[in-house]
Scaffold this active site. Structure first.
Site, mmCIF file in Angstrom:
data_model
loop_
_atom_site.group_PDB
_atom_site.id
_atom_site.type_symbol
_atom_site.label_atom_id
_atom_site.label_comp_id
_atom_site.label_asym_id
_atom_site.label_seq_id
_atom_site.Cartn_x
_atom_site.Cartn_y
_atom_site.Cartn_z
ATOM 1 N N SER A 65 74.875 54.264 8.727
ATOM 2 C CA SER A 65 75.508 54.418 10.053
ATOM 3 C C SER A 65 74.441 54.288 11.126
ATOM 4 O O SER A 65 73.277 54.649 10.903
ATOM 5 C CB SER A 65 76.134 55.808 10.168
ATOM 6 O OG SER A 65 76.530 56.050 11.500
ATOM 7 N N TYR B 139 75.125 65.017 9.009
ATOM 8 C CA TYR B 139 75.681 63.769 8.461
ATOM 9 C C TYR B 139 74.707 62.622 8.756
ATOM 10 O O TYR B 139 74.378 61.807 7.891
ATOM 11 C CB TYR B 139 77.053 63.519 9.089
ATOM 12 C CG TYR B 139 77.559 62.097 9.045
ATOM 13 C CD1 TYR B 139 78.237 61.613 7.933
ATOM 14 C CD2 TYR B 139 77.370 61.231 10.135
ATOM 15 C CE1 TYR B 139 78.716 60.302 7.906
ATOM 16 C CE2 TYR B 139 77.843 59.935 10.115
ATOM 17 C CZ TYR B 139 78.508 59.468 9.003
ATOM 18 O OH TYR B 139 78.977 58.179 8.983
HETATM 19 P P1 NAP Z 1 87.936 55.855 6.284
HETATM 20 O O1 NAP Z 1 88.648 54.806 7.026
HETATM 21 O O2 NAP Z 1 88.310 57.274 6.527
HETATM 22 O O3 NAP Z 1 88.135 55.518 4.734
HETATM 23 C C1 NAP Z 1 87.589 56.324 3.800
HETATM 24 C C2 NAP Z 1 87.882 55.755 2.409
HETATM 25 O O4 NAP Z 1 87.067 56.456 1.497
HETATM 26 C C3 NAP Z 1 89.307 55.948 1.961
HETATM 27 O O5 NAP Z 1 89.656 54.839 1.162
HETATM 28 C C4 NAP Z 1 89.234 57.233 1.116
HETATM 29 O O6 NAP Z 1 90.323 57.218 0.208
HETATM 30 C C5 NAP Z 1 87.857 57.059 0.472
HETATM 31 N N1 NAP Z 1 87.107 58.271 0.128
HETATM 32 C C6 NAP Z 1 86.861 59.345 0.908
HETATM 33 N N2 NAP Z 1 86.081 60.226 0.251
HETATM 34 C C7 NAP Z 1 85.812 59.680 -0.967
HETATM 35 C C8 NAP Z 1 85.076 60.099 -2.092
HETATM 36 N N3 NAP Z 1 84.434 61.284 -2.119
HETATM 37 N N4 NAP Z 1 85.017 59.292 -3.172
HETATM 38 C C9 NAP Z 1 85.656 58.121 -3.175
HETATM 39 N N5 NAP Z 1 86.387 57.662 -2.146
HETATM 40 C C10 NAP Z 1 86.469 58.438 -1.062
HETATM 41 O O7 NAP Z 1 86.337 55.801 6.483
HETATM 42 P P2 NAP Z 1 85.428 54.641 7.136
HETATM 43 O O8 NAP Z 1 85.294 54.896 8.574
HETATM 44 O O9 NAP Z 1 85.873 53.331 6.642
HETATM 45 O O10 NAP Z 1 84.002 54.997 6.500
HETATM 46 C C11 NAP Z 1 83.435 54.237 5.451
HETATM 47 C C12 NAP Z 1 81.933 54.317 5.524
HETATM 48 O O11 NAP Z 1 81.499 53.827 6.798
HETATM 49 C C13 NAP Z 1 81.342 55.718 5.388
HETATM 50 O O12 NAP Z 1 80.149 55.630 4.644
HETATM 51 C C14 NAP Z 1 81.008 56.107 6.804
HETATM 52 O O13 NAP Z 1 79.945 57.042 6.880
HETATM 53 C C15 NAP Z 1 80.582 54.757 7.360
HETATM 54 N N6 NAP Z 1 80.615 54.671 8.816
HETATM 55 C C16 NAP Z 1 81.786 54.732 9.497
HETATM 56 C C17 NAP Z 1 81.767 54.627 10.880
HETATM 57 C C18 NAP Z 1 83.024 54.664 11.702
HETATM 58 O O14 NAP Z 1 82.911 54.741 12.948
HETATM 59 N N7 NAP Z 1 84.194 54.608 11.119
HETATM 60 C C19 NAP Z 1 80.546 54.470 11.564
HETATM 61 C C20 NAP Z 1 79.376 54.427 10.838
HETATM 62 C C21 NAP Z 1 79.419 54.512 9.457
HETATM 63 P P3 NAP Z 1 90.827 58.566 -0.548
HETATM 64 O O15 NAP Z 1 91.280 59.502 0.510
HETATM 65 O O16 NAP Z 1 91.927 58.072 -1.450
HETATM 66 O O17 NAP Z 1 89.646 59.057 -1.311
#
Ligand code: NAP
Length: 259
Positions: A151, A164
């Protein structure tokens, strides 16, 4: 989805290749899986909930993608082992691993954070990637690649995401260290997304004032999309990046990161 399709039409960089993407039933992980699949990869997707896995598999199959899905909570040893074993059983090879799962269980300051929360952050955001790659590495042959999703917060550990963010900083180091360990057969790179309005970030991006503030912090005056993150990940995972390893690509519309 349309954007992904247009871009994937011009390249089929993953034809004949097999990709595992963790936490891939929604958000950025799903976007990455979709892009790799549209570019020809056979996919193994996963997350904690069977229903989410089933729904995502159906959507990807609807796009003509070869995919199977299973439940894998990344901090569960048996689930991780099963994920790799089933991928090899079904497709016989493993070319790309995208380690995407993360948790942000608390907005407490670091000095107030409870030990179980610290453990959970470390377990899911850092340790699970290491343990998954320990299981995956023996199957990854010459030309394979790993992408770790960190991130932009890893460069700037501001509240309420301080701890985090520190786990995300650790992933920059992990990327360098694993790139050296897995070379020359496997490249290891990292993507540092800016803010993307997914479920994960909804507590920030659903608030109009905070959202506007984030938009203004970018040079491009918008939040990121899952397609933006998927495009960078697909590039790093592909042979187009065959001389790039140990690097982090910031995909954040020009938000302040490093110089
Ligand atoms: P998201 O839309 O909330 O999706 C999360 C996904 O992860 C869902 O498919 C969820 O499905 C699964 N999940 C959650 N906990 C899990 C676990 N312990 N084991 C396996 N699967 C799990 O999240 P996102 O924003 O795409 O984030 C994805 C990555 O991008 C993360 O590493 C996050 O730190 C990074 N990131 C996001 C942002 C942002 O602004 N969105 C910015 C920087 C970095 P289930 O509920 O079925 O498990």
């Amino acid at each position: 989805m349309e954007d992904h399709k247009k871009k994937a039409q011009v390249s089929k960089r993953f034809e004949g290749k097999v990709a595992i993407v963790t936490a891939s039933t929604q958000g950025i992980g799903f976007g990455i899986a979709l892009r790799l699949g549209l570019e020809g990869a056979s996919l193994v997707i996963s997350s904690r909930k069977q229903k989410n896995v089933d729904d995502a598999v159906e959507k990807l199959k609807g796009e003509g993608i070869e995919v199977f899905g299973l439940v894998c909570h990344v901090s569960n040893k048996e689930h991780r082992k099963n994920l790799i074993e089933k991928a090899i059983e079904k497709y016989g090879r493993l070319d790309v691993v995208v380690s995407n799962a993360a948790a942000n269980p608390s907005v407490d300051s670091i000095l107030e954070m409870k030990e179980p929360v610290l453990d959970k952050l470390w377990d899911i955001n850092v340790k699970a990637s290491i343990l998954l790659l320990q299981d995956a590495a023996p199957h990854m042959k010459n030309g394979s690649s790993v992408v770790i999703i960190s991130s932009i917060a890893g460069y700037k550990p501001d509240p309420p995401l301080s701890m985090y963010s520190v786990t995300k900083t650790a992933l920059f180091g992990l990327t360098k260290a694993l790139a050296a360990e897995m070379a020359p057969d496997t490249r290891v790179n990292c993507v540092a997304p800016g803010f993307v309005p997914t479920n994960f970030a909804s507590f920030l991006t659903n608030n109009d004032d905070i959202r506007k503030d984030f938009e203004e912090k970018t040079m491009l005056n918008r939040l990121g999309t899952t397609e933006d993150m998927a495009a960078a990940t697909a590039f790093l995972a592909s042979d187009d990046a065959s001389y790039i390893t140990g690097e982090t690509v910031v995909v954040a519309g020009g938000m302040q990161s490093r110089l």
